[in-house]
Each structure stands twice: as structure tokens, then as C-alpha cells.
Write a protein that holds these residues in place. Structure first.
Motif, PDB file in Angstrom:
ATOM      1  N   PRO A 258      53.479  88.735 -23.402  1.00 12.50           N
ATOM      2  CA  PRO A 258      54.234  87.844 -22.255  1.00 12.50           C
ATOM      3  C   PRO A 258      53.445  87.767 -20.829  1.00 12.50           C
ATOM      4  N   ILE A 259      52.601  88.979 -20.748  1.00 12.77           N
ATOM      5  CA  ILE A 259      51.967  89.016 -19.305  1.00 12.77           C
ATOM      6  C   ILE A 259      50.932  87.815 -19.427  1.00 12.77           C
ATOM      7  N   GLY A 260      50.107  88.101 -20.927  1.00 13.21           N
ATOM      8  CA  GLY A 260      49.040  86.795 -20.912  1.00 13.21           C
ATOM      9  C   GLY A 260      49.746  85.607 -20.831  1.00 13.21           C
ATOM     10  N   GLY A 261      50.848  85.389 -21.215  1.00 12.73           N
ATOM     11  CA  GLY A 261      51.563  83.965 -20.924  1.00 12.73           C
ATOM     12  C   GLY A 261      51.857  83.800 -19.581  1.00 12.73           C
ATOM     13  N   LEU A 262      52.396  84.637 -18.949  1.00 10.41           N
ATOM     14  CA  LEU A 262      52.354  84.602 -17.372  1.00 10.41           C
ATOM     15  C   LEU A 262      51.287  84.197 -16.621  1.00 10.41           C
ATOM     16  N   GLY A 263      50.126  85.108 -17.074  1.00  8.00           N
ATOM     17  CA  GLY A 263      48.858  84.691 -16.484  1.00  8.00           C
ATOM     18  C   GLY A 263      48.346  83.238 -16.902  1.00  8.00           C
ATOM     19  N   ALA A 264      48.902  82.662 -17.933  1.00 10.83           N
ATOM     20  CA  ALA A 264      48.429  81.226 -18.298  1.00 10.83           C
ATOM     21  C   ALA A 264      49.170  80.396 -17.161  1.00 10.83           C
ATOM     22  N   LEU A 265      50.636  80.533 -17.094  1.00 11.77           N
ATOM     23  CA  LEU A 265      51.295  79.865 -16.133  1.00 11.77           C
ATOM     24  C   LEU A 265      50.780  79.811 -14.713  1.00 11.77           C
ATOM     25  N   VAL A 266      50.460  81.074 -14.285  1.00 15.80           N
ATOM     26  CA  VAL A 266      50.145  81.198 -12.926  1.00 15.80           C
ATOM     27  C   VAL A 266      48.563  80.361 -12.882  1.00 15.80           C
ATOM     28  N   VAL A 267      47.695  80.472 -13.867  1.00 18.18           N
ATOM     29  CA  VAL A 267      46.583  79.959 -13.627  1.00 18.18           C
ATOM     30  C   VAL A 267      46.808  78.447 -13.665  1.00 18.18           C
ATOM     31  N   LEU A 268      47.518  77.970 -14.440  1.00 17.21           N
ATOM     32  CA  LEU A 268      47.903  76.378 -14.741  1.00 17.21           C
ATOM     33  C   LEU A 268      48.580  75.970 -13.350  1.00 17.21           C
ATOM     34  N   LEU A 269      49.241  76.663 -12.916  1.00 20.43           N
ATOM     35  CA  LEU A 269      49.904  76.400 -11.531  1.00 20.43           C
ATOM     36  C   LEU A 269      48.752  76.039 -10.614  1.00 20.43           C
ATOM     37  N   LEU A 270      47.866  77.000 -10.290  1.00 16.92           N
ATOM     38  CA  LEU A 270      46.795  76.890  -9.457  1.00 16.92           C
ATOM     39  C   LEU A 270      45.955  75.404  -9.786  1.00 16.92           C
ATOM     40  N   LEU A 271      45.775  75.460 -11.100  1.00 23.08           N
ATOM     41  CA  LEU A 271      44.800  74.241 -11.378  1.00 23.08           C
ATOM     42  C   LEU A 271      45.674  73.099 -10.943  1.00 23.08           C
ATOM     43  N   TYR A 272      46.946  72.957 -11.282  1.00 25.63           N
ATOM     44  CA  TYR A 272      47.911  71.599 -10.876  1.00 25.63           C
ATOM     45  C   TYR A 272      47.791  71.475  -9.324  1.00 25.63           C
ATOM     46  N   GLY A 273      47.887  72.717  -8.636  1.00 27.12           N
ATOM     47  CA  GLY A 273      47.799  72.602  -6.998  1.00 27.12           C
ATOM     48  C   GLY A 273      46.522  71.991  -6.680  1.00 27.12           C
ATOM     49  N   LEU A 274      45.514  72.482  -7.460  1.00 28.55           N
ATOM     50  CA  LEU A 274      44.251  72.177  -6.801  1.00 28.55           C
ATOM     51  C   LEU A 274      43.946  70.813  -7.167  1.00 28.55           C
ATOM     52  N   VAL A 275      44.409  70.322  -8.280  1.00 30.54           N
ATOM     53  CA  VAL A 275      44.260  68.745  -8.699  1.00 30.54           C
ATOM     54  C   VAL A 275      44.908  68.151  -7.722  1.00 30.54           C
ATOM     55  N   VAL A 276      46.060  68.278  -7.424  1.00 28.29           N
ATOM     56  CA  VAL A 276      46.987  67.646  -6.515  1.00 28.29           C
ATOM     57  C   VAL A 276      46.080  67.386  -5.188  1.00 28.29           C
TER      58      VAL A 276
END
Lengths: 219, 407
Positions: free
Chosen positions: B97-115
Motif C-alpha cells: 500500500p505504501i508503494g501505491g501511495l508513493g505512486a499516487l504522490v509521484v503522479l500528483l507531482l507529475l500532473y502538477g508539473l505538467v499543468v
């Protein structure tokens, strides 16, 4: 007397050879380890000149534990007429016992330091070479102080014990008389009493003495 | 400036670590699910059950090993200790689950950076921006308005990243390091072994001293007594004088022997002169040339000096006896880490400085590691909490290296 020496320290070996030659003995050979000793005795036997006595150090190469004693026991087994005088660094009761039970004559067990007192060493060598026994006073003293002495010896009086101890060292009756300041006939009496108490009254003379000593040392 | 770049590098490493961790999560989930399913499926047959269990645990162990590597490589978590298969499985069970959470946070960051990136580029190049449908132009005002919540979101996101890394580390430490009790048990068994070895070493020493005394000194003294005895019995004064002269020489030799034995028992010069001087004397006496490199800034504690001295002295004796070397090198250097492995109770104190002793010879190699000389050496080193490594390929060279912690 014809002697063969086994001693690993070159220094001491040379010293002993010199001493024996000075005293008029004939040194057939002098070697540095147990196997060599057995080999030279075998060679001497083949040549028909068995030594009267071999004088052997207990600790010799390769392991410096009991090679000398092993060789001594081998010699006793193979050539019972050869006297064996063992020199030990310190009193090792089990060795002494093993040696004494290996036969009843021509045995000596001396502390190495005794060699320094040349007279005692030569005396022991003579005794062993001429069919007697020579045990180091120190060995006897230690065996005397042993508290595990069981029944047969407990019957002995203090005086009888002293006589037996002197016997164990290999002294004859007159020697014992001199040491204990009593008359030879008194020694004779004590000796007979000892043989009685140890149940050895029916064995022939000298053998009886040795038996008594063996009983004394191995109980 | 350097600090900043360090921070950037650390951030990048953390991101990479999180990404790898996120990629591992599905595999972990798969394994855990597979484990649960097989265990349910083969519940009835105990033999199949143990086989399945063993297989799942082995996989768990390998996956955990990858995790340990990841935590070490990207997040600098180095204090993970030995763990068993069951612990590995439990760890993975909680880790995915922590791995999944990590994935979520990294994806959020990526999304933010793209925006943010597309928005800024639209503003710079007067381009249209596809994320806002009502206004197709990004003006300075739009940027200004978006910057404040954007920065806030970025901050929260970074905190999230740090939090996940933290969780990751905490979980790994909880499951993949031995508990205090286990660590203590391990340490006690280590100490028991080393204590037994110490006793063995001491006994071996005593035996050697006894041999030295009996086979050397005693023989000399007996020979001396014999010479004097013969001198006394001799009737020829010139012979007697000669014997006494020999006895005198013998007594000097006996004295030298005594000195040697005493030195072997304990080189007292160690206390007064220190290791360096004593080693210099020792290496001078060797029959094979020895080059000594002594690079210790300060004198090590007395116990370490003694142990190092004996290790070197015995290594030299062995080399002279067996190696047929032409040259021996002895090197002493300081170390910054403890010689012995991971010690939880010490990692808290930080690394302690120690001494590394290396003895190398260019001989024929093939030293018998199980031989008495080398096992004695190992015992000495272990007795001082150190570590010994011996490398002696056939054909040489032989290198003996001992590390002692100084505390």
C-alpha cells in the motif's frame, strides 16, 4: 655397561654421552627421537649386541608428548632383557604406572633434573642395567602422598610404608637400612611383614619385592 | 551552492527511489495475493502447504532484498539488518500500500508539473492553453492567480513525498531489522563464541610457554648442571677448568633463553616504547626482509596494541616457516568504521575509529586456514572484537588482514 641414549636436545645428549664415556660405559648409539631409538635397538639386536640399558627422554619430536615412553614400552615388549631408564620432565603418575606394570624388572623412572646429580643418575643406570628398579624419590614421594591408597596398603604401619617406599625407589635391604637408620635384620622383618600383609608370601624372593612395589604404586 | 546541489541531488534520488518503489508495489501485491490464495488452496494437504509456503517465502525474500537495495541506493537507509523469510513476507504484506501511495504522490507531482509547465509555456509563447476552456489565453494575471495555490499544492506534494519516504523507512526498519531482543541474543552468542576462543587462545599460549620452558630452558639448565657435575668429578684440573668454562657459557645461553621466553609471554617493551618501536625491532629480527609501514596517527589502546603485535608476530612466524617468501609487507592504517559487523547498539554512537593490520607476503600461498597457527590468530582477533580475513590462493600472495575497533 652398553648404553643407548635417546634425547632430543643435542646439548643434553652430548653431555650425557660424554659423561657415560668418562664413567667407562660403552655408548652404542645416541638418537633424537622415539622411532630412531626403536630402530637402533632393533639393529643392535640383529647384530647380537643388545644394550644393557636404554636411557630415554619422554618428550621427543614430533609431538613432544610421550614418544619416548611409547618407544620404551615397545622395547620392553620386544626385548625384555633390555633395561629401560625413562627420563621425564616432571612426575607423570600414569606414565610411571604404565611403565611399572609393563614388567617387573629393569625399569627406571627418573626426573630429568636428577641427571644433574650425576651420582644418582649413574647409580640408577647401574641398577636398571643390572636387572633392578630405580624410581625417582620424587615419584615415590608423590605416590606416597596420594590419599587414594586403598585397602592392601592401609594395613601397613608407618614404618612399613617407609620401607616399601624405599623399596620402590629400588634400594636393596642394606641400602634401606642405611637410609632409615635401622639394622638390616629389622628391614628384613619389615619386608616379610609387608609381603604377608600384601599376600605375597609365596612368591620367590626378588620378584616378591617388585610385586609389592607394583601393588604399592598401582593401587 | 554546494548545499543546494546536494539538496537537488537528494530530491532527485528520493524521487527515483519512490518511482522504483511504486513500480515494485504491484509485484508485491501479486506475491501477497498469490501467497494468500495458494495457502487457502492447499490448506488440506500439509506437505503441499509447506512447499508452497517455502516458495512464497523465498520469493518474498528476494523481493525484500530488492527493497533493501532500493532503500540503500536512493534513500541511504543502511541499518537494515538480517531478517528471516517470515519477516520479509509480513513486510511485503504491509509495504505494497505504501508503494501505491508513493505512486499516487509521484503522479500528483507529475500532473502538477505538467499543468504548471504548459501554463507557463503558453504564457511565454502566447500560446493557447488546453486546460482552461473559457479562456484560451494565459495572461500574467492568470499566472499570478494560479501561482499561489500552485506553490501551496507543490509544497503539500513535496511534504507527501517526504512522508511516504519516511513511512517506507519506518516500515522497513520495523520488519527488516532484528528487534532489540534479537540483536542482544545475537550479540550474546557472538560473545560466547569469542569468549570460548579467548579461552582457547590463552590455553594455547600457556601450552607454548610450557613447551618453551621445558624443551628449551630446562634442557639448558640440566646440561649446565651436568657440566658442573662432570667438572666436580674430574680428577684432571685442566679438564675441570675447561668444563667450568663451558658451563659458564651455558649459563649465559640459559639466561638468553629465559629472556626470549619472557618476551614471548609478554613484550614489556610494548608498554614503554609502544607498538611502532617494538614492531621495528620485531621486523629487524625476521629472517625474511620485512617492509613496515606504520601510519597510525596516535597510539591505539594497550589491548589493541598487544593484539596487533601478536597477530603480526604470528603472521611473520607462519610466513617464515611456510611461505618461502622473499619479501613481507606489514601495514598499519587507521580505519573509520568498526571492524566487526553491524552492531545496533553501536550504530547509535556513530562509527568508531579502529586499526587495520595487513601482512602480505609474496610466497607460495595456499596457507591452511584451518591450521593451528591461523585459527589461533583468528581467536586472538575475535577476542578483541575484531575481524580477520585471510586470502592465500595457491601460488600466492598470502594476505592476512585484521581490523580492530578502538573504543
Amino acid at each position: 655397561m652398553r648404553v643407548i641414549l635417546a634425547e632430543d636436545s643435542t646439548l643434553l645428549r652430548e653431555g650425557l654421552v660424554r659423561l657415560l664415556l668418562e664413567e667407562g660405559h660403552e655408548v652404542l648409539d645416541a638418537v633424537g627421537d622415539g622411532d630412531a631409538l626403536v630402530a637402533v635397538v632393533r639393529a643392535a639386536a640383529a647384530a647380537g649386541t643388545l644394550p644393557d640399558v636404554v636411557c630415554v627422554d619422554v618428550r621427543m619430536p614430533p609431538t613432544h608428548t610421550d614418544e619416548g615412553l611409547r618407544a620404551a614400552l615397545t622395547i620392553r615388549e620386544t626385548w625384555p632383557d633390555v633395561g629401560v631408564l625413562v627420563l621425564s620432565q616432571y612426575v607423570e603418575k600414569s606414565y610411571a604406572g604404565e611403565l611399572i606394570t609393563s614388567g617387573e624388572e629393569r625399569i627406571g623412572y627418573l626426573l630429568k633434573d636428577r641427571v644433574m646429580r650425576v651420582e644418582e643418575f649413574l647409580d640408577a643406570l647401574d641398577r636398571v642395567g643390572s636387572g633392578g628398579v630405580a624410581l625417582d624419590p620424587e615419584v615415590v614421594r608423590q605416590l606416597l602422598s596420594r590419599t587414594t591408597h586403598t585397602d592392601p596398603l592401609e594395613k601397613l604401619t608407618t614404618r612399613e610404608r617407609e620401607v616399601l617406599a624405599a623399596m620402590a625407589e629400588g634400594h636393596n635391604n642394606s641400602g634401606i637400612a642405611d637410609r632409615l637408620f635401622i639394622s638390616p635384620s629389622a628391614v628384613e622383618k619389615h619386608a616379610n611383614s609387608i609381603f604377608d600383609k600384601l599376600g605375597l608370601s609365596h612368591s620367590p624372593g626378588y620378584n616378591r619385592r617388585i610385586r609389592a612395589v607394583v601393588t604399592y604404586l598401582t593401587t | 551552492m554546494r548545499q543546494r546541489s546536494g539538496l537537488v541531488r537528494r530530491g532527485a534520488a528520493a524521487l527515483a527511489g519512490l518511482t522504483v518503489g511504486a513500480l515494485l508495489a504491484p509485484f508485491e501485491l501479486l506475491l501477497v495475493a498469490f501467497g494468500a490464495l495458494t495457502l487457502v488452496a492447499v490448506r488440506a494437504t500439509p506437505r503441499a502447504r509447506t512447499r508452497a509456503e517455502r516458495f512464497v517465502h523465498r520469493c518474498a525474500r528476494q523481493l525484500s532484498a530488492v527493497e533493501v537495495w532500493r532503500l540503500d541506493r536512493f534513500h541511504r537507509i543502511r541499518d537494515l539488518g538480517p531478517y528471516d523469510d517470515r519477516a520479509a513476507y509480513t513486510y511485503l504484506l504491509r509495504r505494497w500500500p505504501i508503494g501505491g501511495l508513493g505512486a499516487l504522490v509521484v503522479l500528483l507531482l507529475l500532473y502538477g508539473l505538467v499543468v504548471a509547465g504548459t501554463m507557463v509555456s503558453a504564457w511565454l509563447f502566447d500560446g493557447s492553453w488546453g486546460y482552461i476552456e473559457s479562456a484560451d489565453r494565459v495572461s500574467t494575471a492568470t499566472i499570478a492567480v494560479a501561482a499561489i495555490p500552485g506553490a501551496l499544492l507543490l509544497y503539500i506534494n513535496v511534504m507527501g513525498l517526504a512522508g511516504v519516504v519516511d513511512l517506507d523507512a519506518k516500515l522497513a526498519r520495523r520488519h527488516l531489522t532484528p528487534s532489540v531482543e534479537e540483536a542482544l541474543t545475537r550479540r550474546i552468542s557472538e560473545l560466547t563464541v569469542s569468549r570460548a576462543e579467548v579461552v582457547e587462545v590463552v590455553n594455547e599460549e600457556r601450552r607454548r610457554i610450557e613447551r618453551d620452558l621445558h624443551d628449551g630452558l630446562q634442557q639448558r639448565l640440566v646440561a649446565l648442571g651436568l657440566l658442573l657435575s662432570r667438572a666436580r668429578r674430574s680428577r684432571d684440573p685442566s679438564v675441570a677448568g675447561d668444563l667450568i668454562r663451558q658451563a659458564h657459557e651455558e649459563s649465559e645461553l640459559a639466561l638468553a633463553d629465559l629472556r626470549d621466553v619472557a618476551w614471548r609471554v609478554y613484550p614489556t617493551a610494548l608498554d614503554q616504547l609502544g607498538l611502532q618501536e617494538v614492531l621495528a625491532a620485531l621486523t629487524e629480527r625476521s629472517s625474511i626482509p620485512v617492509r613496515l609501514h606504520y601510519d597510525l596517527p596516535a597510539r591505539p589502546p594497550a589491548g589493541v596494541e598487544t593484539a596487533a603485535y601478536f597477530v603480526i608476530s604470528e603472521a611473520l612466524t607462519n610466513a617464515v616457516k611456510h611461505s618461502r617468501a622473499k619479501q613481507i609487507e606489514v601495514t598499519l592504517t587507521p580505519t573509520t568504521t568498526t571492524g566487526a559487523g553491524d552492531r545496533p547498539e553501536r550504530s547509535a554512537l556513530g562509527p568508531a575509529a579502529g586499526v587495520r593490520v595487513t601482512v602480505t607476503d609474496d610466497g607460495k600461498g595456499g596457507a591452511d586456514v584451518t591450521g593451528r597457527g591461523l585459527t589461533g590468530l583468528a581467536g586472538r582477533v575475535v577476542a578483541n572484537d575484531g575481524r580477520l580475513t585471510i586470502s592465500s590462493p595457491s601460488g600466492g600472495p598470502t594476505t592476512i588482514q585484521a581490523e580492530f575497533p578502538c573504543e
